[in-house]
Design a protein around this motif. Structure first.
Motif, PDB file in Angstrom:
ATOM      1  N   LEU A  26       0.828  -1.208   0.000  1.00 48.55           N
ATOM      2  CA  LEU A  26       0.000   0.000   0.000  1.00 48.55           C
ATOM      3  C   LEU A  26       0.863   1.259   0.000  1.00 48.55           C
ATOM      4  O   LEU A  26       0.512   2.270  -0.620  1.00 48.55           O
ATOM      5  N   LEU A  27       1.991   1.200   0.699  1.00 48.32           N
ATOM      6  CA  LEU A  27       2.884   2.347   0.772  1.00 48.32           C
ATOM      7  C   LEU A  27       3.529   2.653  -0.579  1.00 48.32           C
ATOM      8  O   LEU A  27       3.661   3.830  -0.967  1.00 48.32           O
ATOM      9  N   LEU A  28       3.903   1.612  -1.299  1.00 51.40           N
ATOM     10  CA  LEU A  28       4.653   1.799  -2.536  1.00 51.40           C
ATOM     11  C   LEU A  28       3.780   2.048  -3.760  1.00 51.40           C
ATOM     12  O   LEU A  28       4.248   2.645  -4.742  1.00 51.40           O
ATOM     13  N   LEU A  29       2.539   1.598  -3.725  1.00 48.58           N
ATOM     14  CA  LEU A  29       1.685   1.739  -4.905  1.00 48.58           C
ATOM     15  C   LEU A  29       1.546   3.195  -5.363  1.00 48.58           C
ATOM     16  O   LEU A  29       1.657   3.472  -6.572  1.00 48.58           O
ATOM     17  N   PRO A  30       1.313   4.157  -4.466  1.00 42.51           N
ATOM     18  CA  PRO A  30       1.268   5.555  -4.921  1.00 42.51           C
ATOM     19  C   PRO A  30       2.573   6.018  -5.551  1.00 42.51           C
ATOM     20  O   PRO A  30       2.565   6.801  -6.515  1.00 42.51           O
ATOM     21  N   ALA A 157      12.864   1.598  -2.178  1.00 42.83           N
ATOM     22  CA  ALA A 157      11.924   2.313  -3.046  1.00 42.83           C
ATOM     23  C   ALA A 157      11.865   3.797  -2.694  1.00 42.83           C
ATOM     24  O   ALA A 157      11.872   4.663  -3.592  1.00 42.83           O
ATOM     25  N   VAL A 158      11.804   4.109  -1.415  1.00 42.90           N
ATOM     26  CA  VAL A 158      11.752   5.515  -0.982  1.00 42.90           C
ATOM     27  C   VAL A 158      13.050   6.234  -1.356  1.00 42.90           C
ATOM     28  O   VAL A 158      13.037   7.406  -1.765  1.00 42.90           O
ATOM     29  N   TYR A 159      14.172   5.528  -1.232  1.00 43.89           N
ATOM     30  CA  TYR A 159      15.460   6.121  -1.608  1.00 43.89           C
ATOM     31  C   TYR A 159      15.465   6.509  -3.088  1.00 43.89           C
ATOM     32  O   TYR A 159      15.834   7.636  -3.449  1.00 43.89           O
ATOM     33  N   PHE A 160      15.078   5.578  -3.961  1.00 47.03           N
ATOM     34  CA  PHE A 160      15.061   5.879  -5.388  1.00 47.03           C
ATOM     35  C   PHE A 160      14.034   6.973  -5.717  1.00 47.03           C
ATOM     36  O   PHE A 160      14.256   7.797  -6.603  1.00 47.03           O
ATOM     37  N   TYR A 161      12.919   6.980  -4.993  1.00 48.40           N
ATOM     38  CA  TYR A 161      11.875   7.984  -5.248  1.00 48.40           C
ATOM     39  C   TYR A 161      12.364   9.380  -4.869  1.00 48.40           C
ATOM     40  O   TYR A 161      12.159  10.346  -5.619  1.00 48.40           O
ATOM     41  N   THR A 162      12.979   9.501  -3.700  1.00 48.32           N
ATOM     42  CA  THR A 162      13.444  10.816  -3.239  1.00 48.32           C
ATOM     43  C   THR A 162      14.613  11.345  -4.055  1.00 48.32           C
ATOM     44  O   THR A 162      14.876  12.546  -4.072  1.00 48.32           O
TER      45      THR A 162
END
Length: 466
Positions: A26-30, A157-162
């Motif tokens: 759920l966290l990564l889908l957005p 995932a958060v690292y690559f997103y930021t």
């Protein structure tokens, strides 16, 4: 400790591990829907579903044999080397499959082929090692490895997103990194000598293991075969962008399946250990009744919750995904219930029965997809999923009298739960303003009342009153 108390404690243990992976989904889908186009996300979903099917095929589903032959108290001691034997076989099949993949990619263009093959290999290793942990009775290790996987996945995932690098290439890498770290963790905890030793390989048992495991291929693949057939047929008739939209709906809908996965993780082990007990049919009926109530009540909470989730967090390009949630959730419920009944085939080693029912459901799904998708689009794919899983459920419930005392199965409760779910599905389809919030509150209240007995048992276990 009573069987019921032990079962609830094991359920809570597995719940912690498996719920962490659902939460991260759920966290990564957005993040994924904001950074990937619908076509890119559709491609990722097709590759993901393909790998989920290929792993059981390439491994010959021998990981199931680990559970069957290690947990059964009546299996002879000379089969103690089953893990080492299966590990050696799976290493060989993995090497062969990698060679074949590289040969195929020399003739067929597969985008991101190196990322795909890394994703496959790390997932292949992790899924087997987790099954080994269960086969050795290391439930805490199994649960902790799920938590570790979720943390690594979220962090990467958060690292690559930021850093503005969450492209399709790194979406594959995120999953590969998480799988690789968990594989190393499991190897260190289980011990290399417990996994592989030339001196302990007993190839004479390979035919026995294979005769048991191969018919389970369709059982393991069934959910994902239907999912993949949906996506390929959608891609053929509508396009890859539609696969992306349907993939979002399916990824959310499949969340309800994790409740059944946890039940299966525990109940499969218990069934193997004491499958000859006279109490088994009665106890199984009790568990089935509570599982059905839990799943139908979960529907009344998850449907409005996911509808809100898509509206609030998922990129607007995927907004149509909410339209297919009710049918997908309903289909997964019947898949979960039929999976519970399907354990009887593994317990009795009658895995051909699993193959037979799964083939019927798979054939029905493909036929209905070809018929309905050109006519009603993604609704056709969702409806095909629902109907095919319902067919499997009906067949299995008619053939399970020796495994579950069907006279104790609460048909009224099943009908009531289905009726309530149907009402929720119809009401939410009207898109009335704020209806999601109202249904979510009603669903929570209904779930608490409908499962009060199970909740009380869990509370009593946690407080030591059982």
């Amino acid at each position: 400790m009573s069987k019921t108390k032990a079962l609830i404690k094991d359920y809570l243990l597995y719940f912690v591990g498996n719920s962490s992976t659902r939460f991260v989904t759920l966290l990564l889908l957005p993040l994924f829907t904001r950074t990937l186009t619908k076509e890119e996300y559709g491609y990722f979903e097709i590759i993901n579903a393909s790998i989920l099917i290929l792993v059981p095929i390439i491994s010959l589903q021998l990981s199931e044999a680990v559970l069957r032959f290690k947990l059964d108290k009546k299996e002879s001691a000379d089969k103690a080397n089953v893990i080492e034997t299966i590990t050696s076989i799976l290493i060989v099949t993995a090497v062969i499959s990698n060679i074949l993949f590289l040969i195929i990619t020399g003739f067929v263009n597969i985008p991101y082929k190196m990322e795909v093959i890394l994703f496959f290999n790390t997932f292949y290793a992790t899924s087997y090692l987790m099954r080994i942990a269960r086969g050795l009775g290391k439930r805490k290790l199994y649960s902790s490895s799920n938590v570790l996987y979720s943390l690594i996945l979220a962090f990467a995932a958060v690292y690559f997103y930021t850093t503005n690098n969450l492209n399709l290439n790194n979406v594959f890498n995120v999953y590969s990194i998480a799988n690789f770290v968990v594989s190393i963790y499991l190897i260190l905890k289980i011990g290399v000598r417990n996994l592989f030793s030339f001196s302990k390989i007993e190839l004479k048992y390979f035919p026995i293991l294979l005769a048991y495991s191969v018919p389970l291929l369709m059982e393991a693949m069934n959910l994902w075969v239907m999912d993949l057939s949906d996506r390929f047929i959608i891609k053929f008739y509508i396009g890859l962008d539609a696969v992306g939209v349907y993939g979002v709906a399916y990824k959310l809908g499949i969340s309800i399946y994790f409740l059944q996965i946890i039940f299966n993780l525990i109940w499969q082990e218990e069934s193997f250990k004491d499958h000859d007990s006279n109490e088994v049919p009665v106890r199984n009926a009790f568990i089935f009744n509570n599982l059905a109530k839990l799943l139908f009540s979960a529907f009344t909470v998850l449907l409005p919750f996911f509808d809100l989730y898509i509206k609030l967090f998922v990129d607007k390009r995927y907004a149509d995904a909410s339209s297919y949630l009710a049918l997908i959730l309903g289909g997964i419920i019947f898949s979960s219930l039929s999976s519970f009944w399907g354990i009887k085939y593994q317990v009795s080693k009658n895995t051909k029965g699993s193959l037979y029912t799964s083939l019927i459901g798979g054939a029905a799904n493909i036929a209905l997809n070809i018929l309905l998708v050109p006519l009603i689009g993604l609704y056709g794919a969702a409806l095909s999923t629902f109907v095919s899983f319902f067919i499997i459920f009906i067949i299995r419930i008619r053939n399970s009298k020796f495994y579950i005392d069907t006279s104790l199965v609460s048909i009224k409760s099943l009908i009531f739960g289905f009726a309530i779910s149907l009402i929720f599905g119809v009401v939410i389809s009207f898109n009335i303003p704020f209806i999601d919030y109202l249904l979510l509150v009603i669903g929570c209240i209904f779930s608490l009342a409908y499962n009060k007995e199970l909740i009380y048992r869990m509370y009593s276990t946690l407080t030591g009153k059982v």
